[in-house]
Design a protein around this motif. Sequence first.
Motif: not given
Lengths: 142, 142
Positions: A42-48, A56-60
């Motif tokens: 979800e956090l990745v999506k919000i950032i996008e 990237s997932l790894a960074t998050v």
Amino acid sequence: MTYVDQYIDKLRKSGLRPTKQRIKICEVLFNAEKTFHFTIKELVKIIENQANIKVSLATVYNTVHAFIKKGYLKEIPLNASQSYYDTNVTHHHHFFDEEENKLIDINQEDVDDINIKRTIPGKKIRSVEFIAKIVSDNQSQK
Amino acid sequence: MTYVDQYIDKLRKSGLRPTKQRIKICEVLFNAEKTFHFTIKELVKIIENQANIKVSLATVYNTVHAFIKKGYLKEIPLNASQSYYDTNVTHHHHFFDEEENKLIDINQEDVDDINIKRTIPGKKIRSVEFIAKIVSDNQSQK
DNA sequence: TCAATACTTTAGAATTAATATAATGTATTA
DNA sequence: TAATACATTATATTAATTCTAAAGTATTGA
């Protein structure tokens, strides 16, 4: 001290260099009006959705875990297939709405102190947090 | 009514046919002197050690989940990479020893009632369970 | 009792969250 | 500003869990 300065400070204190990606993560996590719950996806999506920065997932994952270690984020003890995190790092509890699969904060002041009449030799309690599972209250069914 | 009859009853009530494998699973789960906590892998190992019946992971997963649905087992809300289950299905709480990675039951009578001074409209509380995280109490460090 | 049926078991494949890797890129430092 | 150390990323890996489909077993009703 600007918001960004605060983010840089948080990152440095977490042992991380302030990079474009990490500052963006901070903007989402720590600039919110309210605290909130999230999964990594979800956090990745919000950032996008909020920025044209790709993260990237790894960074998050790495950043979130560094923040947890430092106490800037909390993991929510919910037995789920994915981990849930919380920007509310105060000592608090949760309702879990089983029908909507949603978490709701319960502040500590909304709960009387929990008194455990039992101890484990050589051990002390570090934290006590509960999950109150809630469901629809269809009184007509009674 | 023999033990095996009780297992067959539990299985039928869970919507499962009583098979060799499932009765073996019941023997391990419900014949214990004390309640206990386990992961699926641990349960498979216990069965392997106690019997010369081979049981596949899939069968154990399916059976455990049917028992949870029926209320014969409980899932412990611990945020871990694997799910933990409990043969103690009474309303109770847990200590979690973070150093030994071990769960310890806290019976309901060892805890004063938890009073939540907050409600969610249209919802009622179905259960309240907490995890008390414990660590070594090195008083000398104080 | 005995076939027909429906449900089970299983090994192995698929899925999914999370973590590791290693090549390329960037912040820091002196 | 160059050298260094740390970051980012796509991809691979791992591990828990779920799915699948073929072979096996409990159940049912005649």
